[in-house]
Design a protein around this motif. Structure first.
Motif, PDB file in Angstrom:
ATOM      1  N   THR A   1      55.293  48.354  47.989  1.00 48.69           N
ATOM      2  CA  THR A   1      55.239  49.237  49.159  1.00 48.69           C
ATOM      3  C   THR A   1      54.892  50.668  48.755  1.00 48.69           C
ATOM      4  O   THR A   1      54.003  51.300  49.333  1.00 48.69           O
ATOM      5  N   ASP A   2      55.600  51.204  47.733  1.00 48.40           N
ATOM      6  CA  ASP A   2      55.301  52.570  47.284  1.00 48.40           C
ATOM      7  C   ASP A   2      53.943  52.647  46.596  1.00 48.40           C
ATOM      8  O   ASP A   2      53.266  53.679  46.655  1.00 48.40           O
ATOM      9  N   CYS A   3      53.536  51.556  45.942  1.00 40.19           N
ATOM     10  CA  CYS A   3      52.195  51.519  45.335  1.00 40.19           C
ATOM     11  C   CYS A   3      51.133  51.692  46.417  1.00 40.19           C
ATOM     12  O   CYS A   3      50.191  52.471  46.264  1.00 40.19           O
ATOM     13  N   ILE A   4      51.287  50.978  47.530  1.00 40.64           N
ATOM     14  CA  ILE A   4      50.316  51.064  48.632  1.00 40.64           C
ATOM     15  C   ILE A   4      50.289  52.488  49.197  1.00 40.64           C
ATOM     16  O   ILE A   4      49.211  53.050  49.465  1.00 40.64           O
ATOM     17  N   GLU A   5      51.468  53.084  49.344  1.00 42.92           N
ATOM     18  CA  GLU A   5      51.536  54.444  49.905  1.00 42.92           C
ATOM     19  C   GLU A   5      50.818  55.442  49.005  1.00 42.92           C
ATOM     20  O   GLU A   5      50.047  56.289  49.483  1.00 42.92           O
ATOM     21  N   ASP A   6      51.040  55.350  47.687  1.00 43.19           N
ATOM     22  CA  ASP A   6      50.383  56.292  46.766  1.00 43.19           C
ATOM     23  C   ASP A   6      48.876  56.052  46.706  1.00 43.19           C
ATOM     24  O   ASP A   6      48.089  57.006  46.620  1.00 43.19           O
ATOM     25  N   CYS A   7      48.462  54.801  46.705  1.00 40.19           N
ATOM     26  CA  CYS A   7      47.021  54.507  46.689  1.00 40.19           C
ATOM     27  C   CYS A   7      46.349  55.050  47.946  1.00 40.19           C
ATOM     28  O   CYS A   7      45.228  55.576  47.889  1.00 40.19           O
ATOM     29  N   THR A   8      47.015  54.921  49.081  1.00 36.14           N
ATOM     30  CA  THR A   8      46.451  55.435  50.330  1.00 36.14           C
ATOM     31  C   THR A   8      46.312  56.950  50.270  1.00 36.14           C
ATOM     32  O   THR A   8      45.297  57.510  50.705  1.00 36.14           O
ATOM     33  N   ARG A   9      47.317  57.632  49.709  1.00 37.45           N
ATOM     34  CA  ARG A   9      47.214  59.089  49.535  1.00 37.45           C
ATOM     35  C   ARG A   9      46.044  59.445  48.618  1.00 37.45           C
ATOM     36  O   ARG A   9      45.291  60.388  48.885  1.00 37.45           O
ATOM     37  N   ALA A  10      45.910  58.691  47.532  1.00 36.16           N
ATOM     38  CA  ALA A  10      44.811  58.957  46.594  1.00 36.16           C
ATOM     39  C   ALA A  10      43.459  58.795  47.280  1.00 36.16           C
ATOM     40  O   ALA A  10      42.540  59.600  47.073  1.00 36.16           O
ATOM     41  N   LEU A  11      43.340  57.778  48.126  1.00 36.38           N
ATOM     42  CA  LEU A  11      42.062  57.512  48.799  1.00 36.38           C
ATOM     43  C   LEU A  11      41.783  58.535  49.897  1.00 36.38           C
ATOM     44  O   LEU A  11      40.619  58.788  50.228  1.00 36.38           O
ATOM     45  N   GLU A  12      42.839  59.117  50.466  1.00 38.79           N
ATOM     46  CA  GLU A  12      42.618  60.197  51.429  1.00 38.79           C
ATOM     47  C   GLU A  12      42.056  61.431  50.727  1.00 38.79           C
ATOM     48  O   GLU A  12      41.235  62.162  51.284  1.00 38.79           O
ATOM     49  N   LEU A  13      42.508  61.659  49.494  1.00 41.37           N
ATOM     50  CA  LEU A  13      42.024  62.805  48.716  1.00 41.37           C
ATOM     51  C   LEU A  13      40.622  62.571  48.174  1.00 41.37           C
ATOM     52  O   LEU A  13      39.798  63.488  48.123  1.00 41.37           O
ATOM     53  N   HIS A  14      40.355  61.324  47.746  1.00 40.47           N
ATOM     54  CA  HIS A  14      39.059  60.999  47.139  1.00 40.47           C
ATOM     55  C   HIS A  14      38.652  59.604  47.623  1.00 40.47           C
ATOM     56  O   HIS A  14      38.946  58.602  46.967  1.00 40.47           O
ATOM     57  N   PRO A  15      37.975  59.523  48.781  1.00 37.32           N
ATOM     58  CA  PRO A  15      37.630  58.206  49.353  1.00 37.32           C
ATOM     59  C   PRO A  15      36.790  57.363  48.400  1.00 37.32           C
ATOM     60  O   PRO A  15      35.997  57.874  47.604  1.00 37.32           O
ATOM     61  N   PHE A  16      37.020  56.044  48.496  1.00 36.11           N
ATOM     62  CA  PHE A  16      36.256  55.051  47.729  1.00 36.11           C
ATOM     63  C   PHE A  16      36.434  55.207  46.217  1.00 36.11           C
ATOM     64  O   PHE A  16      35.520  54.925  45.444  1.00 36.11           O
ATOM     65  N   SER A  17      37.619  55.671  45.800  1.00 33.36           N
ATOM     66  CA  SER A  17      37.949  55.634  44.370  1.00 33.36           C
ATOM     67  C   SER A  17      38.304  54.197  44.008  1.00 33.36           C
ATOM     68  O   SER A  17      39.132  53.560  44.673  1.00 33.36           O
ATOM     69  N   LEU A  18      37.710  53.707  42.954  1.00 30.24           N
ATOM     70  CA  LEU A  18      37.801  52.282  42.656  1.00 30.24           C
ATOM     71  C   LEU A  18      39.219  51.839  42.299  1.00 30.24           C
ATOM     72  O   LEU A  18      39.728  50.854  42.826  1.00 30.24           O
TER      73      LEU A  18
END
Length: 388
Positions: free
Chosen positions: A146-163
């Motif tokens: 759950t926390d992994c998904i939340e952090d990944c979503t934050r990362a993608l908001e900052l830098h979309p389409f990061s692999l």
């Protein structure tokens, strides 16, 4: 080379790169959930799926150095993009702790670095994206999807389409059995880099599961898959190798066979339902479509023979029974239905022979006994009429 296991990477380090860093992906010894272990067991390690060669975001190795695992060294004071030295050191410490398997300690370092960036108002989306992605990798290792998904979503908001955040979020979704969201993220990863073997394998695995759950229309139930802009796609100059082309062809054949099997199952079920409703012509059409996919399926021939008997197409019913008996010489249904076809064609002698075959295979088939008595009487009447 992407499908082979590789030595774990070094985590993320300095430089203003667009691709997130790569903490090493080793088996977790923490309190991972059973689903997470299954996903990590089936998927190639995250580092192993990325292009071969040195990770462009790994920590720099220069003095003064701190010795890490297996004699490796890294400079904890190496610069990291736009991060000030204290935050860069926290990030480098997190990277080293991660590659040494100390995921909980690494998580704390990344959290301190993230909080420091927010408090200092540092405007560096790429660096903050990498920190969130790294911390997500720690959560993934510890089974905290759950926390992994939340952090990944934050990362993608900052830098979309990061692999890497996409791939880690997909793995976390899969561990939570949220297969549709996992499928969308895996497919997005493959738009960015088609060579990510973990995503390829997971897409095939999840596709099979969703076909079983939702049937042939499973794609209609998926969320929209975003289109990745060309600027985010990783293009390769080299031509694909013969091995890669062969693997792609094999996967395409497997996918084609899976789709055909799913289509066959649906058509057979629809045909059976139409038979139960007395719609024999529609059922015969469904069975004909089944045989176009799998022509050697004995049960479909006997099922269509039943439809033809109901439609009084006796010659067609006889041909289907002949085909079934070529595949299964002791098929009682085929003998019994061919006997009824012979009876419809007024070939009472052949009908009697087939009914005797049924009773020899199973003396308890009462319908065959009754039909044999009826056919015997019809044969006797025919012989008497011929004599007169």
């Amino acid at each position: 080379g992407n499908s082979q296991k590789k030595v774990p990477g070094h985590g993320e380090g300095g430089g203003s790169h667009s691709q997130p860093g790569t903490p090493g992906h080793r088996r977790s010894h923490g309190n991972s959930t059973a689903n997470m272990k299954e996903v990590q067991g089936k998927s190639t390690a995250v580092n192993g799926t990325l292009p071969a060669g040195k990770n462009q975001d790994e920590p720099q190795s220069c003095s003064p150095a701190v010795t890490g695992r297996a004699g490796e060294s890294c400079n904890l004071d190496a610069p990291c993009g736009a991060l000030p030295p204290p935050l860069a050191r926290l990030k480098n410490e997190g990277n080293m702790l991660f590659k040494n398997g100390q995921f909980g300690d690494a998580l704390e370092k990344y959290t301190q670095a993230i909080d420091g960036c927010i408090e200092a108002g540092i405007d560096s989306p790429e660096d903050l994206c990498i920190l969130y992605s790294n911390r997500a990798a720690c959560f993934l290792k510890d089974g905290n999807s759950t926390d992994c998904i939340e952090d990944c979503t934050r990362a993608l908001e900052l830098h979309p389409f990061s692999l890497k955040p996409l791939l880690r979020r997909a793995m976390a979704y899969e561990s939570l059995e949220r297969y549709k969201k996992a499928y969308v993220d895996y497919k997005t990863v493959l738009q960015i880099d088609i060579s990510v073997q973990a995503a390829l394998d997971s897409v095939h695995r999840i596709t099979k599961m969703m076909i079983e759950q939702d049937g042939p229309d499973w794609r209609e139930k998926l969320p929209d898959i975003p289109m990745v802009p060309l600027s985010a796609q990783q293009h390769r100059r080299e031509e694909p190798s013969a091995e890669l082309l062969q693997a792609r062809a094999a996967r395409a054949e497997e996918e084609k066979a899976r789709k055909a099997e799913a289509r066959f199952t649906v058509l057979k079920q629809e045909g059976n339902e139409l038979v139960n409703n007395g719609q024999y012509q529609g059922a015969a059409d469904k069975y004909t479509a089944c045989l176009a996919i799998k022509p050697n399926e004995c049960a479909i021939h006997t099922n269509r023979a039943l439809c033809y008997l109901k439609l009084e197409c006796f010659e067609e019913a006889k041909q289907d029974c002949d085909s079934a008996l070529q595949m299964e010489p002791n098929n009682k249904k085929a003998f019994y239905r061919r006997a009824l076809a012979h009876k419809g064609l007024k070939d009472y002698l052949s009908a009697s022979t087939d009914l005797q075959e049924v009773l020899q295979l199973d003396p308890n088939v009462q319908e065959a006994e009754q039909e044999l008595e009826l056919v015997t009487n019809l044969l006797r009447e025919t012989l008497l009429a011929g004599a007169q």
